[in-house]
Design a protein around this motif. Structure first.
Motif, PDB file in Angstrom:
ATOM      1  N   THR A 268       0.754  -1.271  -0.068  1.00  0.00           N
ATOM      2  CA  THR A 268       0.094  -0.143  -0.162  1.00  0.00           C
ATOM      3  C   THR A 268       0.935   1.246  -0.069  1.00  0.00           C
ATOM      4  OG1 THR A 268      -0.117   0.160   2.338  1.00  0.00           O
ATOM      5  CG2 THR A 268      -1.806  -1.093   1.283  1.00  0.00           C
ATOM      6  N   THR A 269       2.250   1.243  -0.021  1.00  0.00           N
ATOM      7  CA  THR A 269       3.003   2.408   0.033  1.00  0.00           C
ATOM      8  C   THR A 269       3.501   2.616  -1.404  1.00  0.00           C
ATOM      9  OG1 THR A 269       5.087   0.955   0.536  1.00  0.00           O
ATOM     10  CG2 THR A 269       3.869   2.085   2.545  1.00  0.00           C
ATOM     11  N   VAL A 270       4.095   3.895  -1.333  1.00  0.00           N
ATOM     12  CA  VAL A 270       4.348   3.925  -3.180  1.00  0.00           C
ATOM     13  C   VAL A 270       5.915   3.997  -3.022  1.00  0.00           C
ATOM     14  CG1 VAL A 270       4.396   5.803  -4.979  1.00  0.00           C
ATOM     15  CG2 VAL A 270       2.408   5.362  -3.369  1.00  0.00           C
ATOM     16  N   SER A 271       6.567   2.954  -4.048  1.00  0.00           N
ATOM     17  CA  SER A 271       8.122   2.912  -4.131  1.00  0.00           C
ATOM     18  C   SER A 271       8.038   2.471  -5.369  1.00  0.00           C
ATOM     19  CB  SER A 271       8.817   2.192  -3.075  1.00  0.00           C
ATOM     20  OG  SER A 271       8.645   1.026  -3.123  1.00  0.00           O
ATOM     21  N   TRP A 272       9.443   2.679  -5.999  1.00  0.00           N
ATOM     22  CA  TRP A 272       9.579   1.918  -7.456  1.00  0.00           C
ATOM     23  C   TRP A 272       9.161   0.611  -7.382  1.00  0.00           C
ATOM     24  CZ3 TRP A 272      15.296   4.277  -7.885  1.00  0.00           C
ATOM     25  CH2 TRP A 272      15.092   5.835  -8.274  1.00  0.00           C
ATOM     26  N   GLY A 273       9.592  -0.203  -6.220  1.00  0.00           N
ATOM     27  CA  GLY A 273       9.309  -1.517  -6.387  1.00  0.00           C
ATOM     28  C   GLY A 273       7.763  -2.100  -6.531  1.00  0.00           C
ATOM     29  N   THR A 274       7.136  -1.318  -5.404  1.00  0.00           N
ATOM     30  CA  THR A 274       5.562  -1.460  -5.418  1.00  0.00           C
ATOM     31  C   THR A 274       4.844  -1.237  -6.611  1.00  0.00           C
ATOM     32  OG1 THR A 274       5.246   0.490  -4.493  1.00  0.00           O
ATOM     33  CG2 THR A 274       5.451  -1.432  -2.938  1.00  0.00           C
ATOM     34  N   ILE A 275       5.622  -0.022  -7.633  1.00  0.00           N
ATOM     35  CA  ILE A 275       4.710   0.006  -8.769  1.00  0.00           C
ATOM     36  C   ILE A 275       5.103  -0.978  -9.668  1.00  0.00           C
ATOM     37  CG2 ILE A 275       5.096   1.795 -10.982  1.00  0.00           C
ATOM     38  CD1 ILE A 275       6.229   3.938  -9.249  1.00  0.00           C
ATOM     39  N   PHE A 276       6.462  -1.641  -9.787  1.00  0.00           N
ATOM     40  CA  PHE A 276       6.429  -2.853 -10.515  1.00  0.00           C
ATOM     41  C   PHE A 276       5.646  -3.972 -10.089  1.00  0.00           C
ATOM     42  CE2 PHE A 276      10.148  -2.133 -12.918  1.00  0.00           C
ATOM     43  CZ  PHE A 276      11.126  -1.654 -12.336  1.00  0.00           C
ATOM     44  N   TYR A 277       5.312  -4.193  -8.968  1.00  0.00           N
ATOM     45  CA  TYR A 277       4.379  -5.172  -8.204  1.00  0.00           C
ATOM     46  C   TYR A 277       3.166  -4.929  -8.664  1.00  0.00           C
ATOM     47  CZ  TYR A 277       1.526  -7.755  -4.958  1.00  0.00           C
ATOM     48  OH  TYR A 277       0.560  -8.829  -4.574  1.00  0.00           O
ATOM     49  N   TRP A 278       2.424  -3.636  -8.739  1.00  0.00           N
ATOM     50  CA  TRP A 278       1.290  -3.423  -9.303  1.00  0.00           C
ATOM     51  C   TRP A 278       1.176  -3.696 -10.852  1.00  0.00           C
ATOM     52  CZ3 TRP A 278      -3.097  -3.293  -6.529  1.00  0.00           C
ATOM     53  CH2 TRP A 278      -3.159  -3.185  -5.014  1.00  0.00           C
TER      54      TRP A 278
END
Lengths: 339, 327, 563
Positions: A268-278
């Motif tokens: 639920t946080t925003v970081s480069w890695g989570t952008i990839f995940y979504w």
């Protein structure tokens, strides 16, 4: 292996001390000597050296520029971006346009805002974790190298165990079992898996420095062990530490992005890695939404490359033989590769 | 000899430490595989069934110590337990079926990457300052800083989906039967090309840069100067004198990375849907499949330790100075 | 064959008449040919490729009792059930049992078994096999997933084709679990198995339409069973199951048209699948269950009906539907009935009820319950407690994470401080079971009628005190009226009595909101008519159409035939 490959890279003297270049003293004088145009031996001022040296090494300059740029974005970015990067909208999967510079996601979120705001999280985590791991490796490596005996044996055992325990599977297992998600578990995991390499290298360096005259002199003049280690030996290894620090930072950034890609961070946080995940979970590729995963990927690559270029510079600073030949270049000399 | 014995002793301790870590981590967390399975099934569960499932899965509520010794005992008999994800298949079977794929793909890719990177490193170091160095080194550094999975996804999409040059998934064409037939081997080869290619691209820079730096330092040694003064050909000096010494750190690095082959294929397998134990590891984590998790981790740890030991042996064999001094 | 009268006409005055008769004869002949063609349009043959889901490499496990890990197809294609329940409309069809009968007091069921059914090795299927199967389940509680033997007390087989089950108490729903979800195994092969819980059954023998042809970890193949009891069926010769590690690679193959039947979630199914070949690529996502927000009723303020109603009124279910779920999962009906599958059970009172976003109503409900907005815009009660809570969700279930983020922003907009807690599955499930959560989003368990959802969600027997693990009633609803109504349904085989009970529970669901229904869960179903036709769709919902639904997968494959 993908996350560990950079251990076998740039300049970090590898494996054990009995290497061909071990006699090349890493503990060089911090200010180089050279012959000036009149053939006299001269010591240059630090700043002049720095400036002209930077000019002579475009790679390092670029590297510093890139990292500096990302630092700026990390510090100023969230202040400049007014909108909430997690705000949903009905503009679903739009390609880049004037309204959304990097397009939108499957739920109408602005990718540009996410990348900018995410820079802070990713950068802080990566650089911070790299720093933490390096501090641990410095402490363990130097103490092990200097003290010898039982302390060395025990610490070496620890270093070697953490070296051989496979990083990715351990990271996955730990991340999956942590009761809460977020940057802290990732930081802990990356530190645990990332400190051993630097420690081993530093230990090797310390072993070779231990018998040098200046150390003997310090011992003879009654300095405490801790002071000898951290005030005498450490400054002479600063180049190795610096190279190790940058290398570990690269590892930390890639490891963090990799773990978040697998969904082991806080989604639920925003970081480069989570952008990839979504992006991955929403089949961005299949939908042709190249803008969604292009930007974060390039950012990680650029930052990593920038750090690696900086490492080039540190290597060349530390090991004069790696420096580019800058003196009077005769055409025939360009063919010879003698340093 | 003493040196070797010390190393063996160390590896045994490291093995034990890995096993214990392996055992502890899943057990420190709430929840157990029976609950996961029940949740997955979304069915009415009689409390008796849950209890019975726990017995079947080997979940015990004994004290941690008892479980630990039981675990060690089973290990000594080669019993890795029964997998929950693939219940009731034994863990050894699951690993045995997946491991060869990982070894084949990653092994080939790592070897190619090492050989290619080292050769390029030698050439680049020899031509230091040339355009080749100025172009290749930063380009490959940049490539190696790209997150692997990103690179893999992009290649899969562009080369596989859009251009259709490579198969999209799997280890082999499903219309061929597995076996040592030319048709199967060919299709296995075709399916391995793209994954191997991505692995090589993303890791070659490491080898190249390491070799380059080692070479450049070696080239400044006196014996190289001597060899050139004697009038030997450039190639001979480069290969027989300089490279031979510079390659030592890279060789030990290579032996070490052999150990990481087993553990490092996870992202490749996910992106390319390639068979192997990386994906099994992820499944095991998601399903709280302790037995499978421990089995895979154990194999990986053994592989890494073995590779390290191999590296030590190689180093002792190649560098006489190590035999004389304490490491 | 031309009648003589026509011949004489040709040469006579009735030439036109003759021609017309000739035409009529020809037409009749053609019609006759045509109709005989119609009865044989189901062409024999064909190989079908299907992907139930990305589970990675296969292990050779055909143990029909291993519910979580048995290979797809074992349940249904190889082993069969006594009856077939169509959950899309609630109807029941005879299958291995040609008929069933409840006794008048509903404490025993008599099954008449179909004669002339064979196992794939040629031996006859008899009541002994049914008894053996149930005995096995009784002796090994680990495989009694439905708790059959908490209700069954005994069984007899008066002859080779009759089985009588005796129940401890009247409990009609057992028919679904016993008749529709229990797969019959052959006594002559399983009696020698020492531990049916860990037996992998590598070479399965069943009564079903397919048998195992070959197995590798990346692919297994079924062939048609020549001994199958339905004549002429299956039409299909072969079924192939290739393995996949991830949705991405399976989706890529789906887009390219290499598979016939899948059950995959894909973010934009129109773009990636349907539009690539609109004539052949189809999908249908019928609702399967109700995705619900479970409030912890033992915790303040969720014990207040007004708060639950306010939360429900403030959630924008349309956004959940359109954005959170890519337009695949429409808002649920307030009775938590799965529509249109459960249409026949819908009480007339609620025929036109639906959820509507009404923030004004939410605010007035909270106001009347004594909540006032504080200086930070968050509601505060008379004692100064802020209206703040968490929603738990599994961090890997990304569409639900998005749903929770949407709900949190909806609720924050009206004045509740809501945070999304995306955690690991273990932690999430533990919290649900032991009741250590504020609210959580989760699925519901369904069956052929709404009873099963209500029973699982609301029966006090399925809950437990805080700290103890609850089976499925996680919100801790414990209400004697609900229990009485559930009991009323379960003890009567009379549909009218059952419907009265269901209507009563629907009233409770709507008026008291024990949980807050959100949207429907979707059945993932994509198929191609390039090679095969006869698929279930909205107009012909003859089975649950997902390839991972059992035993419905059998009914679908029996209906399919080559184009």
């Amino acid at each position: 292996m993908q996350l560990n490959k950079l251990k076998t890279e740039v300049g970090v003297p590898q494996v054990t001390p009995q290497l061909p270049f071990s006699r090349a003293s890493v503990a060089t004088r911090s200010v180089p000597l050279h012959h000036n145009t009149r053939g006299e031996l001269q010591r240059e001022s630090r700043w002049r050296t720095g400036g002209s040296w930077l000019a002579a090494n475009p790679k390092v300059a670029i590297g510093l520029g890139i990292v500096g740029f990302f630092l700026l974005v990390a510090i100023l970015g969230p202040l400049i971006i007014q909108q909430d990067p997690t705000a949903l909208s009905s503009a679903v999967l739009q390609p880049p346009s004037s309204a959304h510079w990097l397009g939108t996601t499957q739920t109408g979120q602005d990718v540009f805002a996410q990348v900018v705001v995410g820079t802070r999280t990713s950068l802080l985590l990566g650089l911070g974790t790299g720093l933490m791991a390096t501090i641990v490796s410095v402490i363990v490596g130097l103490i092990a190298g200097y003290c010898g005996g039982l302390i060395d044996d025990v610490l070496s055992l620890f270093i070697n165990i953490f070296l051989v325990v496979p990083a990715i599977p351990l990271a996955i297992i730990m991340a999956a079992y942590f009761p809460f998600r977020g940057p802290l578990p990732i930081a802990i995991i990356v530190t645990i898996t990332g400190w051993a390499w630097g420690a081993r290298v530093l230990r090797a360096q310390t072993l070779s420095l231990r018998r040098r005259e200046f150390v003997e002199a310090a011992r003879a003049s009654g300095e405490t062990t801790l002071r000898i280690i951290f005030a005498e030996i450490l400054p002479n290894e600063i180049a190795v530490v610096a190279a190790g620090l940058v290398g570990t930072m690269i590892y930390a950034i890639l490891a963090q992005v990799g773990l978040e890609f697998l969904g082991l961070g806080d989604v639920t946080t925003v970081s480069w890695g989570t952008i990839f995940y979504w992006a991955q979970n929403n089949e961005a590729l299949l939908l042709g939404a190249w803008w969604w995963f292009l930007a974060p990927g390039l950012c990680v690559a650029l930052l990593g490359a920038g750090l690696a270029f900086i490492n080039f510079g540190i290597d060349e600073l530390a090991n004069p033989r790696l420096r580019k030949e800058r003196r009077a270049k005769k055409p025939s000399q360009a063919k010879k590769a003698v340093a | 000899m003493r040196h070797l014995l010390r190393r063996i002793g160390f590896y045994l301790v490291a093995l034990w430490a890995s096993i214990t870590l392996n055992f502890l981590i899943p057990r420190l967390v709430p929840g157990n595989p029976a609950q996961v399975l029940i949740a997955r099934l979304q069915g009415r569960i009689d409390p008796r069934a849950e209890h019975a499932m726990e017995i079947a899965f080997g979940i015990s509520h004994d004290s941690l110590w008892r479980q630990y010794f039981e675990y060690l005992g089973n290990l000594a008999h080669g019993n890795l337990g029964i997998s929950v994800t693939y219940f009731p298949t034994p863990v050894a079977t699951v690993i045995g079926q997946d491991l060869p794929w990982t070894l084949a793909l990653m092994g080939t890719a790592v070897v190619l990457s090492f050989v290619g990177g080292t050769l390029l490193g030698i050439i680049v170091a020899w031509r230091r300052g040339s355009r080749l160095d100025a172009l290749l080194t930063p380009a490959l550094t940049f490539l190696s800083a790209i997150p692997y999975f990103w690179l893999a996804l992009v290649m899969l999409y562009v080369l596989g989906f859009v251009l259709n040059w490579f198969p999209l998934s799997g280890g082999y064409d499903l219309s061929t039967e597995p076996g040592w037939t030319p048709a199967f081997l060919l299709s296995a080869f075709q399916h391995a090309l793209l994954p191997a290619f991505t692995i090589v691209i993303s890791s070659i820079a490491g080898w190249l840069l390491g070799m380059r730096n080692a070479m450049m330092t070696t080239l400044s040694e006196d014996y190289v100067l001597m060899a050139q003064a004697k009038g030997l050909s450039q190639r001979r000096v480069m290969l027989a004198y300089a490279a031979r010494n510079a390659i030592l750190p890279n060789i030990t690095g290579f032996a070490l990375s052999l150990g990481f082959i087993v553990g490092g294929a996870l992202l490749t397998e996910i992106v390319f849907s390639y068979p192997g134990i990386g994906f099994a590891l992820l499944q095991a984590v998601q399903n709280s499949d302790y037995a499978l998790l421990q089995g895979i981790f154990l194999i990986i740890a053994v592989a890494v330790l073995g590779a390290n030991f191999l590296a030590d042996l190689i180093y002792v064999a190649l560098d006489p100075r190590v035999r004389q001094e304490r490491s | 064959m031309i009648p003589r009268s026509t011949i004489s006409f040709v040469y006579g005055r009735g030439r036109v008449f003759a021609l017309i008769s000739l035409l009529l004869v020809l037409i009749t002949l053609l019609a006759a040919c045509g109709s005989s063609l119609n009865t044989n349009t189901a062409r024999q043959g064909g190989t079908l490729t299907m992907v139930p889901g990305p589970v990675g490499d296969y292990t050779r496990n055909f143990n029909v009792f291993a519910n979580g890990s048995v290979l797809n197809g074992t349940q249904g294609l190889i082993y069969e059930t006594l009856l077939f329940f169509n959950r899309e409309d609630g109807s029941v069809k005879p299958w291995l049992a040609s008929s069933y009968q409840f006794s008048s007091d509903a404490t025993s069921i008599t099954f008449k078994l179909r004669p002339n059914v064979q196992w794939s090795d040629g031996k006859p299927f008899t009541s002994a096999d049914v008894l053996f199967t149930l005995r096995l389940i009784r002796d090994h509680p680990a495989i009694d997933y439905s708790g059959l033997w908490t209700v069954i007390t005994g069984m007899t087989a008066p002859d080779a084709h009759t089985v009588i089950m005796k129940l401890k108490r009247p409990w009609v729903p057992i028919l679904w679990y016993l008749g529709g979800q229990t797969y019959i195994i052959p006594q002559h092969l399983w009696s020698s198995v020492s531990n049916p819980v860990t037996y992998t059954n590598p070479d399965p023998v069943g009564t079903g339409p397919f048998v195992l042809k070959s197995f590798t970890p990346q692919l297994y193949v079924f062939d048609r069973n020549p001994h199958f009891w339905q004549p002429g069926k299956p039409y299909i010769n072969e079924v192939r199951y290739p393995s996949f590690n991830s949705n991405t690679s399976a989706d890529l193959l789906l887009s390219q048209g290499s598979v016939d039947w899948t059950g995959l979630f894909t973010p934009d199914v129109n773009k990636t699948f349907a539009q690539r070949d609109p004539a052949h690529n189809h999908y249908w996502f019928p609702p399967s269950d109700v995705i619900t927000l479970y409030p912890n009723l033992t915790k303040y303020p969720f014990n207040l009906l007004a708060v639950r109603q306010a939360i429900s009124a403030a959630i924008d279910r349309n956004t959940l539907y359109r954005i959170g779920e890519n337009g695949y999962e429409p808002p649920s009906h307030p009775t938590a009935l799965v529509l249109p599958a459960n249409q026949s059970f819908l009480s007339s009172t609620y025929a036109h009820t639906s959820f509507a976003l009404d923030t004004a109503r939410a605010s007035s409900l909270l106001g009347r319950a004594g909540f006032k907005k504080g200086s930070d815009g968050i509601y505060v009660d008379k004692n100064g407690r802020r209206l703040a809570f968490n929603i738990n969700v599994v961090s890997g279930w990304t569409d639900w994470v998005t749903d929770c983020q949407i709900m949190a922003s909806n609720l924050r907009a009206i004045g509740m401080d809501v945070k999304v807690n995306a955690i690991s599955f273990n932690s999430y499930y533990s919290a649900l079971q032991t009741g250590s959560f504020d609210t959580a989003i989760s699925y519901t368990n369904t069956g052929p009628s709404p009873y099963y959802l209500y029973n699982s969600l609301l029966a006090s027997i399925n809950t437990a005190p805080i700290g103890q693990p609850a089976t499925s009633n996680w919100e801790r609803w414990s209400d004697p009226t609900t229990d009485t109504l559930l009991q009323q349904y379960a003890s009567s085989a009379d549909p009218a009595v059952q419907q009265e009970a269901l209507s009563g529970i629907q009233k409770i669901m709507v008026e008291q909101l024990p949980t807050i229904p959100l949207i429907y869960g979707a059945t993932w179903y994509e198929y191609s008519t390039t090679r095969f036709v006869g698929w279930p769709d909205q107009q012909h919902p003859y089975a649950v159409p997902a390839p991972y639904a059992a035993p419905d997968v059998e009914v679908v494959l029996l209906n399919l035939h080559q184009v």
